[in-house]
Design a protein around this motif. Sequence first.
Motif, PDB file in Angstrom:
ATOM      1  N   VAL A  21       0.845  -1.190   0.000  1.00  0.00           N
ATOM      2  CA  VAL A  21       0.000   0.000   0.000  1.00  0.00           C
ATOM      3  C   VAL A  21       0.881   1.241   0.000  1.00  0.00           C
ATOM      4  CG1 VAL A  21      -1.813   1.241   1.238  1.00  0.00           C
ATOM      5  CG2 VAL A  21      -1.824  -1.263   1.208  1.00  0.00           C
ATOM      6  N   PRO A  23       1.578   5.416   0.181  1.00  0.00           N
ATOM      7  CA  PRO A  23       1.011   6.565   0.879  1.00  0.00           C
ATOM      8  C   PRO A  23       0.256   7.490  -0.083  1.00  0.00           C
ATOM      9  CG  PRO A  23       3.388   6.789   0.693  1.00  0.00           C
ATOM     10  CD  PRO A  23       3.032   5.425   0.170  1.00  0.00           C
ATOM     11  N   GLU A 126      -3.227   4.379   0.811  1.00  0.00           N
ATOM     12  CA  GLU A 126      -3.814   4.444   2.153  1.00  0.00           C
ATOM     13  C   GLU A 126      -5.021   5.373   2.145  1.00  0.00           C
ATOM     14  OE1 GLU A 126      -1.081   5.439   5.312  1.00  0.00           O
ATOM     15  OE2 GLU A 126       0.461   4.163   4.414  1.00  0.00           O
TER      16      GLU A 126
END
Length: 158
Positions: A21, A23, A126
Amino acid sequence: MSAQEAWPKLDDLLQEESESVLPALSEKIAYDLGRRATDAAWAEGLTVVVGIWRGDHQLFHSALPGSTQDNDEWLQRKGRTVRRFEHSSLYMGQLCRDANTTLSEKFLLPSSEYAAHGGAVPLRVEGAGVVGWMGVSGLPQLDDHRFVVRILREHLRG
């Protein structure tokens, strides 16, 4: 794939996705990922194409010597699969293999437009979910998939 090499399990592929994942997915991040992949492919003498998309916008493309338009076509087909299902193209291929069917049979999708072969992975951000995908085409499908996952992991480690 060698006869001794087993296809990955769905749970392992889901775990892989959950560990990758980002940012964010800016143009700069896409460039850094794409450059990292291209540099690695050059260093390893791989004849691949590398692509990164955010939605419908292609943020990065690189075609290394020996790659062809056919690699671009495969990359697009694998990417459509990721966009539709928000899972890696290898995951979707394994899902179908486990059910003894094909993507075309199970979901009524034309094989000329969709490919459930490894090499394209979702790019999750995210708090936003899947916002794009990254893919490689030119190697055997497990190697394509592993290459992309490796590059994402290296990027995330910094």
